[in-house]
Design a protein around this motif. Structure first.
Motif, PDB file in Angstrom:
ATOM      1  N   LYS A   1      18.454  -8.235  55.553  1.00 26.42           N
ATOM      2  CA  LYS A   1      18.201  -8.805  54.246  1.00 26.42           C
ATOM      3  C   LYS A   1      19.446  -8.577  53.390  1.00 26.42           C
ATOM      4  O   LYS A   1      20.032  -7.488  53.419  1.00 26.42           O
ATOM      5  CB  LYS A   1      16.997  -8.134  53.574  1.00 26.42           C
ATOM      6  N   VAL A   2      19.855  -9.580  52.653  1.00 22.62           N
ATOM      7  CA  VAL A   2      21.078  -9.493  51.865  1.00 22.62           C
ATOM      8  C   VAL A   2      20.791  -9.841  50.415  1.00 22.62           C
ATOM      9  O   VAL A   2      20.095 -10.820  50.121  1.00 22.62           O
ATOM     10  CB  VAL A   2      22.160 -10.453  52.410  1.00 22.62           C
ATOM     11  N   PHE A   3      21.310  -9.024  49.508  1.00 25.03           N
ATOM     12  CA  PHE A   3      21.217  -9.319  48.082  1.00 25.03           C
ATOM     13  C   PHE A   3      22.628  -9.469  47.537  1.00 25.03           C
ATOM     14  O   PHE A   3      23.474  -8.587  47.730  1.00 25.03           O
ATOM     15  CB  PHE A   3      20.505  -8.201  47.316  1.00 25.03           C
ATOM     16  N   VAL A   4      22.899 -10.594  46.879  1.00 24.81           N
ATOM     17  CA  VAL A   4      24.232 -10.817  46.323  1.00 24.81           C
ATOM     18  C   VAL A   4      24.150 -10.834  44.801  1.00 24.81           C
ATOM     19  O   VAL A   4      23.293 -11.499  44.215  1.00 24.81           O
ATOM     20  CB  VAL A   4      24.864 -12.121  46.849  1.00 24.81           C
ATOM     21  N   ALA A   5      25.031 -10.075  44.175  1.00 24.76           N
ATOM     22  CA  ALA A   5      25.091  -9.998  42.713  1.00 24.76           C
ATOM     23  C   ALA A   5      26.275 -10.811  42.215  1.00 24.76           C
ATOM     24  O   ALA A   5      27.305 -10.920  42.882  1.00 24.76           O
ATOM     25  CB  ALA A   5      25.231  -8.535  42.265  1.00 24.76           C
ATOM     26  N   SER A   6      26.137 -11.378  41.037  1.00 27.88           N
ATOM     27  CA  SER A   6      27.223 -12.156  40.449  1.00 27.88           C
ATOM     28  C   SER A   6      28.300 -11.235  39.885  1.00 27.88           C
ATOM     29  O   SER A   6      28.049 -10.070  39.566  1.00 27.88           O
ATOM     30  CB  SER A   6      26.674 -13.069  39.345  1.00 27.88           C
ATOM     31  N   VAL A   7      29.501 -11.761  39.780  1.00 29.44           N
ATOM     32  CA  VAL A   7      30.624 -11.021  39.196  1.00 29.44           C
ATOM     33  C   VAL A   7      30.423 -10.969  37.679  1.00 29.44           C
ATOM     34  O   VAL A   7      30.030 -11.965  37.074  1.00 29.44           O
ATOM     35  CB  VAL A   7      31.962 -11.719  39.530  1.00 29.44           C
ATOM     36  N   PRO A   8      30.659  -9.828  37.056  1.00 33.02           N
ATOM     37  CA  PRO A   8      30.483  -9.721  35.603  1.00 33.02           C
ATOM     38  C   PRO A   8      31.401 -10.670  34.836  1.00 33.02           C
ATOM     39  O   PRO A   8      32.442 -11.106  35.337  1.00 33.02           O
ATOM     40  CB  PRO A   8      30.847  -8.260  35.304  1.00 33.02           C
ATOM     41  N   ASP A   9      31.009 -10.971  33.615  1.00 32.96           N
ATOM     42  CA  ASP A   9      31.795 -11.827  32.731  1.00 32.96           C
ATOM     43  C   ASP A   9      32.940 -10.996  32.136  1.00 32.96           C
ATOM     44  O   ASP A   9      32.758 -10.288  31.142  1.00 32.96           O
ATOM     45  CB  ASP A   9      30.896 -12.389  31.628  1.00 32.96           C
ATOM     46  N   ILE A  10      34.109 -11.083  32.745  1.00 32.58           N
ATOM     47  CA  ILE A  10      35.246 -10.269  32.310  1.00 32.58           C
ATOM     48  C   ILE A  10      35.717 -10.685  30.918  1.00 32.58           C
ATOM     49  O   ILE A  10      36.233  -9.866  30.166  1.00 32.58           O
ATOM     50  CB  ILE A  10      36.399 -10.378  33.322  1.00 32.58           C
ATOM     51  N   LYS A  11      35.509 -11.933  30.576  1.00 34.49           N
ATOM     52  CA  LYS A  11      35.937 -12.363  29.243  1.00 34.49           C
ATOM     53  C   LYS A  11      35.103 -11.687  28.165  1.00 34.49           C
ATOM     54  O   LYS A  11      35.589 -11.432  27.056  1.00 34.49           O
ATOM     55  CB  LYS A  11      35.858 -13.884  29.098  1.00 34.49           C
ATOM     56  N   ARG A  12      33.853 -11.395  28.461  1.00 35.65           N
ATOM     57  CA  ARG A  12      33.033 -10.669  27.499  1.00 35.65           C
ATOM     58  C   ARG A  12      33.641  -9.290  27.235  1.00 35.65           C
ATOM     59  O   ARG A  12      33.664  -8.825  26.094  1.00 35.65           O
ATOM     60  CB  ARG A  12      31.597 -10.528  27.994  1.00 35.65           C
ATOM     61  N   LEU A  13      34.147  -8.660  28.292  1.00 33.60           N
ATOM     62  CA  LEU A  13      34.798  -7.365  28.126  1.00 33.60           C
ATOM     63  C   LEU A  13      36.005  -7.498  27.199  1.00 33.60           C
ATOM     64  O   LEU A  13      36.216  -6.668  26.310  1.00 33.60           O
ATOM     65  CB  LEU A  13      35.237  -6.821  29.485  1.00 33.60           C
ATOM     66  N   TRP A  14      36.804  -8.537  27.415  1.00 32.47           N
ATOM     67  CA  TRP A  14      37.950  -8.773  26.526  1.00 32.47           C
ATOM     68  C   TRP A  14      37.489  -8.944  25.079  1.00 32.47           C
ATOM     69  O   TRP A  14      38.069  -8.368  24.159  1.00 32.47           O
ATOM     70  CB  TRP A  14      38.709 -10.030  26.970  1.00 32.47           C
ATOM     71  N   ARG A  15      36.437  -9.714  24.896  1.00 39.93           N
ATOM     72  CA  ARG A  15      35.938  -9.981  23.542  1.00 39.93           C
ATOM     73  C   ARG A  15      35.487  -8.693  22.863  1.00 39.93           C
ATOM     74  O   ARG A  15      35.700  -8.499  21.665  1.00 39.93           O
ATOM     75  CB  ARG A  15      34.786 -10.985  23.622  1.00 39.93           C
ATOM     76  N   LEU A  16      34.873  -7.804  23.629  1.00 37.80           N
ATOM     77  CA  LEU A  16      34.377  -6.548  23.061  1.00 37.80           C
ATOM     78  C   LEU A  16      35.505  -5.567  22.752  1.00 37.80           C
ATOM     79  O   LEU A  16      35.420  -4.800  21.788  1.00 37.80           O
ATOM     80  CB  LEU A  16      33.400  -5.886  24.037  1.00 37.80           C
ATOM     81  N   GLY A  17      36.557  -5.580  23.584  1.00 34.78           N
ATOM     82  CA  GLY A  17      37.593  -4.569  23.435  1.00 34.78           C
ATOM     83  C   GLY A  17      38.879  -5.013  22.784  1.00 34.78           C
ATOM     84  O   GLY A  17      39.747  -4.172  22.503  1.00 34.78           O
ATOM     85  N   LYS A  18      39.037  -6.294  22.520  1.00 31.38           N
ATOM     86  CA  LYS A  18      40.319  -6.802  22.028  1.00 31.38           C
ATOM     87  C   LYS A  18      40.729  -6.205  20.686  1.00 31.38           C
ATOM     88  O   LYS A  18      41.929  -6.125  20.368  1.00 31.38           O
ATOM     89  CB  LYS A  18      40.277  -8.330  21.916  1.00 31.38           C
ATOM     90  N   ASP A  19      39.765  -5.771  19.879  1.00 32.58           N
ATOM     91  CA  ASP A  19      40.082  -5.184  18.577  1.00 32.58           C
ATOM     92  C   ASP A  19      40.041  -3.654  18.605  1.00 32.58           C
ATOM     93  O   ASP A  19      40.141  -3.013  17.567  1.00 32.58           O
ATOM     94  CB  ASP A  19      39.100  -5.702  17.514  1.00 32.58           C
TER      95      ASP A  19
END
Length: 287
Positions: free
Chosen positions: A151-169
């Motif tokens: 049985k295989v479970f595949v997870a999506s890759v996180p939204d890296i742009k959201r990380l940029w948006r949170l940390g850019k400031d």
């Protein structure tokens, strides 16, 4: 005749739900394995730039994270100690088939996969793994697993742009990203509002979305033995409180717990039961 029909209908109403539930539930697998990159390895979740497999969202045994492994252990104690972690920090999709071979050798009946962030987090945008190549890598890994019936479970890759948006400031986050050369394709020149940088970030985000689509399609091709998270990880509204303060990139313990919760809901409806258990091959424990 009317009485007989009524009895038949009544029996159908009573029996149908039970049959559906029995068909939907799967016995807890005797051995599970985590495949992927630094996220599944728990990198920076409990130490300075080291893997922390005990806090992996998939195969970890830290009670605070409540991983897939611990949630399955709560259903069937027979899986105790059979949590393997073959995820490799820094790994791209090109290394997934080799990890799958280790899972097969260890007789893993349940495998989780989360990989693709490093395919996008390269030094330059032009070096990102092409989507067709990414899909071929995933197909190759799943082909290794398929003969075992895992049985295989595949997870999506996180939204890296959201990380940029949170940390850019956040000056500390920007400093870690710059000094550590963390995901330059997305996070380089984090404070820039130049048109070319905005366009670059959008293209990298779109590439991640394409990876997630390719992963979901590969999972569907694998058949009913594979479940996708439906974009749950990509869409999860994580905050800076859920990423490591050692790099402002990898999930910390809180982030790993959030991943476990979001993904397990999208996975298999495990039920108590047994599978034929064979002696374990040697493998690295998820501790």
């Amino acid at each position: 005749m009317v009485g007989k029909i009524a009895l038949v209908l009544a029996a159908a109403v009573v029996c149908a739900p039970v049959t559906a539930v029995a068909a939907a539930a799967d016995p807890v697998p005797p051995v599970m394995a985590a495949l992927g990159d630094s996220i599944s390895a728990g990198f920076n979740a409990c130490g300075w730039y080291v893997s922390c497999t005990s806090r992996s969202w998939s195969a970890g045994d830290d009670a605070g994270v409540n991983s897939h492994y611990l949630r399955m252990l709560a259903i069937d104690p027979a899986v105790k100690g059979h949590n393997l972690n073959f995820a490799v920090p820094g790994s791209t999709s090109a290394g997934l088939a080799a990890q799958a071979e280790k899972a097969v050798a260890a007789k893993a009946a349940y495998v989780t996969i989360l990989i693709g962030a490093q395919d996008a987090c390269v030094s330059e945008e032009s070096r990102m793994t092409p989507v067709s190549t990414y899909r071929a890598h995933i197909d190759r890994a799943l082909a290794v697993l398929a003969p075992t019936g895992a049985k295989v479970f595949v997870a999506s890759v996180p939204d890296i742009k959201r990380l940029w948006r949170l940390g850019k400031d956040n000056v500390v986050a920007r400093s870690f990203w710059a000094i550590g050369h963390i995901c330059p394709a997305m996070l380089a020149r984090a404070s820039s509002d130049a048109k070319k940088d905005r366009a670059r970030r959008d293209r990298v985000r779109e590439r991640v979305r394409d990876y997630n689509e390719a992963m979901a399609e590969a999972c569907a091709a694998y058949g009913p033995g594979c479940r996708s998270d439906g974009g749950a990880v990509f869409e999860y509204p994580f905050t800076l409180d859920e990423v490591s303060k050692w790099d402002f990139f990898h999930p910390n313990a809180d982030g790993q717990r959030a991943l476990a919760r979001a993904t397990f809901k999208a996975g298999f409806p495990w039920d108590a039961g047994t599978l034929t258990r064979e002696p374990l091959a040697s493998g690295r424990q998820g501790r």
